[in-house]
Design a protein around this motif. Structure first.
Motif, PDB file in Angstrom:
ATOM      1  N   PHE A  57     -51.651  16.576 -59.091  1.00 30.72           N
ATOM      2  CA  PHE A  57     -51.372  17.928 -58.596  1.00 30.72           C
ATOM      3  C   PHE A  57     -50.638  18.741 -59.668  1.00 30.72           C
ATOM      4  O   PHE A  57     -50.998  19.887 -59.959  1.00 30.72           O
ATOM      5  CB  PHE A  57     -50.540  17.852 -57.314  1.00 30.72           C
ATOM      6  N   LEU A  58     -49.621  18.141 -60.272  1.00 31.45           N
ATOM      7  CA  LEU A  58     -48.833  18.849 -61.281  1.00 31.45           C
ATOM      8  C   LEU A  58     -49.682  19.208 -62.499  1.00 31.45           C
ATOM      9  O   LEU A  58     -49.542  20.297 -63.066  1.00 31.45           O
ATOM     10  CB  LEU A  58     -47.634  18.007 -61.708  1.00 31.45           C
ATOM     11  N   LEU A  59     -50.554  18.292 -62.905  1.00 30.76           N
ATOM     12  CA  LEU A  59     -51.394  18.559 -64.075  1.00 30.76           C
ATOM     13  C   LEU A  59     -52.360  19.720 -63.827  1.00 30.76           C
ATOM     14  O   LEU A  59     -52.726  20.431 -64.748  1.00 30.76           O
ATOM     15  CB  LEU A  59     -52.167  17.298 -64.470  1.00 30.76           C
ATOM     16  N   SER A  60     -52.745  19.902 -62.586  1.00 24.61           N
ATOM     17  CA  SER A  60     -53.701  20.977 -62.286  1.00 24.61           C
ATOM     18  C   SER A  60     -53.046  22.357 -62.220  1.00 24.61           C
ATOM     19  O   SER A  60     -53.723  23.376 -62.346  1.00 24.61           O
ATOM     20  CB  SER A  60     -54.427  20.681 -60.970  1.00 24.61           C
ATOM     21  N   ILE A  61     -51.741  22.397 -62.053  1.00 24.46           N
ATOM     22  CA  ILE A  61     -51.039  23.679 -61.897  1.00 24.46           C
ATOM     23  C   ILE A  61     -51.204  24.588 -63.110  1.00 24.46           C
ATOM     24  O   ILE A  61     -51.365  25.794 -62.968  1.00 24.46           O
ATOM     25  CB  ILE A  61     -49.541  23.443 -61.594  1.00 24.46           C
ATOM     26  N   VAL A  62     -51.203  24.034 -64.295  1.00 22.92           N
ATOM     27  CA  VAL A  62     -51.286  24.862 -65.500  1.00 22.92           C
ATOM     28  C   VAL A  62     -52.579  25.659 -65.575  1.00 22.92           C
ATOM     29  O   VAL A  62     -52.632  26.655 -66.289  1.00 22.92           O
ATOM     30  CB  VAL A  62     -51.186  24.036 -66.799  1.00 22.92           C
ATOM     31  N   PHE A  63     -53.581  25.233 -64.855  1.00 20.44           N
ATOM     32  CA  PHE A  63     -54.873  25.902 -64.910  1.00 20.44           C
ATOM     33  C   PHE A  63     -55.042  26.957 -63.818  1.00 20.44           C
ATOM     34  O   PHE A  63     -56.126  27.492 -63.637  1.00 20.44           O
ATOM     35  CB  PHE A  63     -55.999  24.859 -64.837  1.00 20.44           C
ATOM     36  N   THR A  64     -53.960  27.258 -63.113  1.00 19.14           N
ATOM     37  CA  THR A  64     -54.025  28.294 -62.088  1.00 19.14           C
ATOM     38  C   THR A  64     -53.522  29.616 -62.667  1.00 19.14           C
ATOM     39  O   THR A  64     -52.745  29.634 -63.625  1.00 19.14           O
ATOM     40  CB  THR A  64     -53.157  27.928 -60.861  1.00 19.14           C
ATOM     41  N   GLN A  65     -53.954  30.722 -62.082  1.00 20.58           N
ATOM     42  CA  GLN A  65     -53.529  32.044 -62.552  1.00 20.58           C
ATOM     43  C   GLN A  65     -52.034  32.255 -62.378  1.00 20.58           C
ATOM     44  O   GLN A  65     -51.377  32.844 -63.222  1.00 20.58           O
ATOM     45  CB  GLN A  65     -54.272  33.135 -61.786  1.00 20.58           C
ATOM     46  N   ARG A  66     -51.485  31.749 -61.299  1.00 23.79           N
ATOM     47  CA  ARG A  66     -50.072  31.995 -60.992  1.00 23.79           C
ATOM     48  C   ARG A  66     -49.142  31.327 -62.012  1.00 23.79           C
ATOM     49  O   ARG A  66     -48.007  31.765 -62.188  1.00 23.79           O
ATOM     50  CB  ARG A  66     -49.777  31.474 -59.573  1.00 23.79           C
ATOM     51  N   PHE A  67     -49.614  30.281 -62.695  1.00 23.64           N
ATOM     52  CA  PHE A  67     -48.770  29.586 -63.676  1.00 23.64           C
ATOM     53  C   PHE A  67     -48.295  30.540 -64.764  1.00 23.64           C
ATOM     54  O   PHE A  67     -47.162  30.439 -65.234  1.00 23.64           O
ATOM     55  CB  PHE A  67     -49.509  28.397 -64.298  1.00 23.64           C
ATOM     56  N   THR A  68     -49.138  31.478 -65.148  1.00 24.37           N
ATOM     57  CA  THR A  68     -48.768  32.423 -66.214  1.00 24.37           C
ATOM     58  C   THR A  68     -47.651  33.368 -65.791  1.00 24.37           C
ATOM     59  O   THR A  68     -47.016  33.992 -66.635  1.00 24.37           O
ATOM     60  CB  THR A  68     -50.000  33.250 -66.656  1.00 24.37           C
ATOM     61  N   GLU A  69     -47.405  33.460 -64.487  1.00 27.30           N
ATOM     62  CA  GLU A  69     -46.343  34.333 -63.979  1.00 27.30           C
ATOM     63  C   GLU A  69     -44.969  33.660 -63.967  1.00 27.30           C
ATOM     64  O   GLU A  69     -43.963  34.319 -63.698  1.00 27.30           O
ATOM     65  CB  GLU A  69     -46.690  34.779 -62.549  1.00 27.30           C
ATOM     66  N   LEU A  70     -44.920  32.373 -64.240  1.00 24.82           N
ATOM     67  CA  LEU A  70     -43.634  31.658 -64.220  1.00 24.82           C
ATOM     68  C   LEU A  70     -42.736  32.130 -65.360  1.00 24.82           C
ATOM     69  O   LEU A  70     -43.200  32.377 -66.473  1.00 24.82           O
ATOM     70  CB  LEU A  70     -43.847  30.152 -64.348  1.00 24.82           C
ATOM     71  N   GLY A  71     -41.438  32.184 -65.059  1.00 29.00           N
ATOM     72  CA  GLY A  71     -40.459  32.530 -66.087  1.00 29.00           C
ATOM     73  C   GLY A  71     -40.156  31.311 -66.957  1.00 29.00           C
ATOM     74  O   GLY A  71     -40.617  30.197 -66.702  1.00 29.00           O
ATOM     75  N   ASP A  72     -39.348  31.540 -67.968  1.00 27.77           N
ATOM     76  CA  ASP A  72     -39.016  30.479 -68.918  1.00 27.77           C
ATOM     77  C   ASP A  72     -38.331  29.281 -68.244  1.00 27.77           C
ATOM     78  O   ASP A  72     -38.626  28.132 -68.574  1.00 27.77           O
ATOM     79  CB  ASP A  72     -38.117  31.018 -70.038  1.00 27.77           C
ATOM     80  N   VAL A  73     -37.416  29.547 -67.321  1.00 32.75           N
ATOM     81  CA  VAL A  73     -36.711  28.455 -66.637  1.00 32.75           C
ATOM     82  C   VAL A  73     -37.695  27.624 -65.822  1.00 32.75           C
ATOM     83  O   VAL A  73     -37.664  26.384 -65.863  1.00 32.75           O
ATOM     84  CB  VAL A  73     -35.572  29.004 -65.738  1.00 32.75           C
ATOM     85  N   ASP A  74     -38.587  28.289 -65.120  1.00 33.21           N
ATOM     86  CA  ASP A  74     -39.559  27.558 -64.299  1.00 33.21           C
ATOM     87  C   ASP A  74     -40.543  26.775 -65.162  1.00 33.21           C
ATOM     88  O   ASP A  74     -40.935  25.661 -64.807  1.00 33.21           O
ATOM     89  CB  ASP A  74     -40.296  28.513 -63.362  1.00 33.21           C
ATOM     90  N   VAL A  75     -40.937  27.332 -66.301  1.00 34.40           N
ATOM     91  CA  VAL A  75     -41.808  26.592 -67.219  1.00 34.40           C
ATOM     92  C   VAL A  75     -41.067  25.356 -67.742  1.00 34.40           C
ATOM     93  O   VAL A  75     -41.650  24.270 -67.836  1.00 34.40           O
ATOM     94  CB  VAL A  75     -42.309  27.494 -68.380  1.00 34.40           C
ATOM     95  N   ALA A  76     -39.796  25.494 -68.059  1.00 38.00           N
ATOM     96  CA  ALA A  76     -39.003  24.343 -68.530  1.00 38.00           C
ATOM     97  C   ALA A  76     -38.906  23.278 -67.434  1.00 38.00           C
ATOM     98  O   ALA A  76     -39.047  22.078 -67.718  1.00 38.00           O
ATOM     99  CB  ALA A  76     -37.616  24.805 -68.957  1.00 38.00           C
ATOM    100  N   ILE A  77     -38.675  23.705 -66.199  1.00 33.62           N
ATOM    101  CA  ILE A  77     -38.628  22.754 -65.077  1.00 33.62           C
ATOM    102  C   ILE A  77     -39.982  22.054 -64.942  1.00 33.62           C
ATOM    103  O   ILE A  77     -40.047  20.842 -64.729  1.00 33.62           O
ATOM    104  CB  ILE A  77     -38.235  23.455 -63.760  1.00 33.62           C
ATOM    105  N   PHE A  78     -41.057  22.813 -65.095  1.00 32.18           N
ATOM    106  CA  PHE A  78     -42.394  22.229 -65.013  1.00 32.18           C
ATOM    107  C   PHE A  78     -42.601  21.171 -66.097  1.00 32.18           C
ATOM    108  O   PHE A  78     -43.106  20.082 -65.826  1.00 32.18           O
ATOM    109  CB  PHE A  78     -43.462  23.325 -65.125  1.00 32.18           C
ATOM    110  N   VAL A  79     -42.218  21.484 -67.331  1.00 30.04           N
ATOM    111  CA  VAL A  79     -42.391  20.539 -68.439  1.00 30.04           C
ATOM    112  C   VAL A  79     -41.589  19.255 -68.174  1.00 30.04           C
ATOM    113  O   VAL A  79     -42.101  18.147 -68.343  1.00 30.04           O
ATOM    114  CB  VAL A  79     -41.990  21.184 -69.784  1.00 30.04           C
ATOM    115  N   VAL A  80     -40.356  19.400 -67.742  1.00 31.77           N
ATOM    116  CA  VAL A  80     -39.529  18.229 -67.412  1.00 31.77           C
ATOM    117  C   VAL A  80     -40.185  17.420 -66.292  1.00 31.77           C
ATOM    118  O   VAL A  80     -40.242  16.195 -66.342  1.00 31.77           O
ATOM    119  CB  VAL A  80     -38.095  18.658 -67.023  1.00 31.77           C
ATOM    120  N   THR A  81     -40.722  18.115 -65.292  1.00 33.07           N
ATOM    121  CA  THR A  81     -41.367  17.445 -64.165  1.00 33.07           C
ATOM    122  C   THR A  81     -42.580  16.656 -64.616  1.00 33.07           C
ATOM    123  O   THR A  81     -42.772  15.502 -64.197  1.00 33.07           O
ATOM    124  CB  THR A  81     -41.780  18.483 -63.089  1.00 33.07           C
TER     125      THR A  81
END
Length: 178
Positions: A57-81
């Motif tokens: 599920f997490l790996l597929s998130i990057v390919f969604t349109q909404r992923f580009t709307e994430l801020g820097d903190v949320d992208v960092a949380i995603f990478v850690v996750t």
């Protein structure tokens, strides 16, 4: 073989030493390792399935349109996750690889111990993965303060269920045996 006051050793017909455990179970070290290995595999199957579904599920998130709307903190949380999820997957699959590479080398008791440690490590990493994934999702849905509070409560619940309860049960058992 050293045994405690509540355990004793007996000789089996084939000359193998059997350990009689406090509850009356009589098994050799190899029989005990075999039993523990089967139990461990059943436990790992449950955790592996969960972490693999979560990671997919997490790996597929990057390919969604909404992923580009994430801020820097949320992208960092995603990478850690993602890193935690991959690490958890590795630790929870490791017992299979370990077993495959040492099978036939008369190392079953040690293999079970190492695999058990890898499994606990994998469960801890899974806890961190779920916590971070929940934090990311709740930050997007609810915003900062509510997300952190809910995640802290869920994290505490997981720690209680997965680690504190088993530790308490073991300590209670030890005090009852004393």
């Amino acid at each position: 073989m050293a045994v405690s006051g509540s355990e004793r050793s007996i000789r089996a017909d084939a000359g193998e030493e059997r350990q009689v455990l406090p509850r009356g179970r009589s098994e050799t070290e190899e029989e005990r390792a075999d039993r523990r290995w089967v139990e461990l595999l059943q436990e790992v199957r449950v955790a592996q399935t969960g972490v693999q579904i979560l990671l997919a599920f997490l790996l597929s998130i990057v390919f969604t349109q909404r992923f580009t709307e994430l801020g820097d903190v949320d992208v960092a949380i995603f990478v850690v996750t993602i890193v935690l999820g991959a690490s958890s997957t590795g630790a929870l699959i490791a017992p299979v690889s370990l077993h495959r590479f040492v099978t036939g080398h008369r190392m079953k008791p040690q293999t079970v111990e190492w695999a058990a440690r890898l499994t606990v490590t994998g469960l801890f990493l899974l806890l961190c993965t779920v916590t971070c994934a929940l934090l990311l999702i709740l930050r997007v849905v609810l915003g900062g303060p509510w997300a952190v509070g809910i995640v802290a409560a869920v994290f505490s619940w997981f720690v209680l269920c997965w680690f504190v309860l088993p530790a308490w049960a073991r300590s209670r058992r030890r005090s009852n045996d004393a």
